[in-house]
Design a protein around this motif. Structure first.
Motif, mmCIF file in Angstrom:
data_model
loop_
_atom_site.group_PDB
_atom_site.id
_atom_site.type_symbol
_atom_site.label_atom_id
_atom_site.label_comp_id
_atom_site.label_asym_id
_atom_site.label_seq_id
_atom_site.Cartn_x
_atom_site.Cartn_y
_atom_site.Cartn_z
ATOM 1 N N GLY A 126 35.180 -35.613 27.263
ATOM 2 C CA GLY A 126 33.883 -36.016 27.811
ATOM 3 C C GLY A 126 32.746 -35.156 27.293
ATOM 4 O O GLY A 126 31.665 -35.657 26.978
ATOM 5 N N GLN A 127 33.000 -33.863 27.175
ATOM 6 C CA GLN A 127 31.949 -32.960 26.704
ATOM 7 C C GLN A 127 31.621 -33.200 25.239
ATOM 8 O O GLN A 127 30.458 -33.249 24.854
ATOM 9 N N ARG A 128 32.637 -33.366 24.397
ATOM 10 C CA ARG A 128 32.321 -33.580 22.981
ATOM 11 C C ARG A 128 31.711 -34.954 22.748
ATOM 12 O O ARG A 128 30.837 -35.104 21.895
ATOM 13 N N LYS A 129 32.136 -35.960 23.526
ATOM 14 C CA LYS A 129 31.498 -37.272 23.391
ATOM 15 C C LYS A 129 30.011 -37.199 23.735
ATOM 16 O O LYS A 129 29.184 -37.796 23.059
ATOM 17 N N ALA A 130 29.675 -36.465 24.777
ATOM 18 C CA ALA A 130 28.275 -36.314 25.175
ATOM 19 C C ALA A 130 27.475 -35.609 24.078
ATOM 20 O O ALA A 130 26.353 -36.017 23.756
ATOM 21 N N ILE A 131 28.057 -34.590 23.473
ATOM 22 C CA ILE A 131 27.369 -33.868 22.398
ATOM 23 C C ILE A 131 27.188 -34.777 21.192
ATOM 24 O O ILE A 131 26.103 -34.830 20.602
ATOM 25 N N PHE A 132 28.236 -35.513 20.816
ATOM 26 C CA PHE A 132 28.127 -36.407 19.665
ATOM 27 C C PHE A 132 27.079 -37.498 19.905
ATOM 28 O O PHE A 132 26.357 -37.888 18.982
ATOM 29 N N LYS A 133 26.968 -37.974 21.133
ATOM 30 C CA LYS A 133 25.926 -38.969 21.445
ATOM 31 C C LYS A 133 24.537 -38.369 21.286
ATOM 32 O O LYS A 133 23.628 -39.013 20.765
ATOM 33 N N GLN A 134 24.355 -37.125 21.719
ATOM 34 C CA GLN A 134 23.064 -36.460 21.541
ATOM 35 C C GLN A 134 22.771 -36.243 20.063
ATOM 36 O O GLN A 134 21.631 -36.407 19.615
ATOM 37 N N MET A 135 23.799 -35.875 19.299
ATOM 38 C CA MET A 135 23.620 -35.685 17.862
ATOM 39 C C MET A 135 23.197 -36.989 17.200
ATOM 40 O O MET A 135 22.292 -37.000 16.354
ATOM 41 N N LEU A 136 23.837 -38.079 17.579
ATOM 42 C CA LEU A 136 23.500 -39.381 17.008
ATOM 43 C C LEU A 136 22.064 -39.760 17.331
ATOM 44 O O LEU A 136 21.302 -40.189 16.448
ATOM 45 N N LYS A 137 21.681 -39.595 18.580
ATOM 46 C CA LYS A 137 20.312 -39.935 18.990
ATOM 47 C C LYS A 137 19.290 -39.116 18.202
ATOM 48 O O LYS A 137 18.291 -39.648 17.708
ATOM 49 N N THR A 138 19.549 -37.826 18.046
ATOM 50 C CA THR A 138 18.621 -36.948 17.335
ATOM 51 C C THR A 138 18.576 -37.297 15.853
ATOM 52 O O THR A 138 17.497 -37.378 15.256
ATOM 53 N N SER A 139 19.738 -37.516 15.250
ATOM 54 C CA SER A 139 19.746 -37.847 13.823
ATOM 55 C C SER A 139 19.130 -39.209 13.557
ATOM 56 O O SER A 139 18.494 -39.409 12.519
ATOM 57 N N GLU A 140 19.280 -40.144 14.487
ATOM 58 C CA GLU A 140 18.626 -41.448 14.330
ATOM 59 C C GLU A 140 17.105 -41.306 14.378
ATOM 60 O O GLU A 140 16.386 -41.997 13.665
ATOM 61 N N GLU A 141 16.611 -40.403 15.215
ATOM 62 C CA GLU A 141 15.177 -40.157 15.268
ATOM 63 C C GLU A 141 14.692 -39.587 13.930
ATOM 64 O O GLU A 141 13.677 -40.028 13.389
ATOM 65 N N LEU A 142 15.418 -38.625 13.380
ATOM 66 C CA LEU A 142 15.033 -38.026 12.103
ATOM 67 C C LEU A 142 15.060 -39.068 10.990
ATOM 68 O O LEU A 142 14.098 -39.196 10.221
ATOM 69 N N GLY A 143 16.157 -39.799 10.910
ATOM 70 C CA GLY A 143 16.271 -40.849 9.892
ATOM 71 C C GLY A 143 15.225 -41.930 10.074
ATOM 72 O O GLY A 143 14.671 -42.445 9.094
ATOM 73 N N GLY A 144 14.938 -42.264 11.319
ATOM 74 C CA GLY A 144 13.914 -43.273 11.600
ATOM 75 C C GLY A 144 12.547 -42.853 11.111
ATOM 76 O O GLY A 144 11.777 -43.671 10.595
ATOM 77 N N MET A 145 12.233 -41.565 11.261
ATOM 78 C CA MET A 145 10.946 -41.073 10.767
ATOM 79 C C MET A 145 10.875 -41.175 9.244
ATOM 80 O O MET A 145 9.830 -41.522 8.692
#
Length: 149
Positions: free
Chosen positions: A29-48
């Motif tokens: 559960g903890q690593r899934k939550a971290i990976f979801k945050q990583m995905l959200k952040t990297s999508e923001e960077l890539g989106g920019m």
């Protein structure tokens, strides 16, 4: 059907839907939550960089720091022995720990390089794209080797 029967059926459905969930405090559960945050952040960077989100240099730099911090976190939530069949990780994570850890260190290095690149001013998307691409390529390499898609 009476109201009582409807209530019993609804309660049974709700109870069954709660079964099989991942405990958020478990390593999985903890690593899934971290990976979801990583995905959200990297999508923001890539989106920019790709024009899906307006480019904001200071926000980009802030998100790069966040991604770098997150990139150091999930590895400590992979126990020495596979704990669950619910994981998206393949058995190779546990069978080839040296390669898995090497890719984790590559990601940490790539996000560190991204932070450095994001501190160069004036902010220019063209200067940041190679660092983001390196992070994305590193993520992809690990997913290909160690994740069930």
């Amino acid at each position: 059907m009476t109201v009582k029967h409807c209530f019993v059926v609804l309660l049974a459905c709700l109870t069954l839907s709660a079964c099989g969930g991942v405990d958020p405090d478990s390593p999985l559960g903890q690593r899934k939550a971290i990976f979801k945050q990583m995905l959200k952040t990297s999508e923001e960077l890539g989106g920019m960089l790709r024009g899906r989100v307006p480019f904001d240099g200071p926000r980009f730099a802030e998100a790069a720091v966040q991604l770098d911090a997150l990139a150091h976190e999930p590895w400590k939530h992979f126990p020495q022995v596979k704990e669950s069949e619910q994981t998206s990780a393949t058995d190779a994570v546990w069978q080839n720990q040296a390669r898995f850890q090497a890719l984790a260190r590559e990601l940490e290095a790539a996000t560190g390089e991204l932070v450095i690149a994001s501190q160069v001013q004036p902010y220019q998307a063209s200067n940041l794209a190679p660092a983001v691409q390196k992070v994305e390529d590193t993520c992809s390499a690990c997913h290909k080797a160690f994740r069930n898609h």
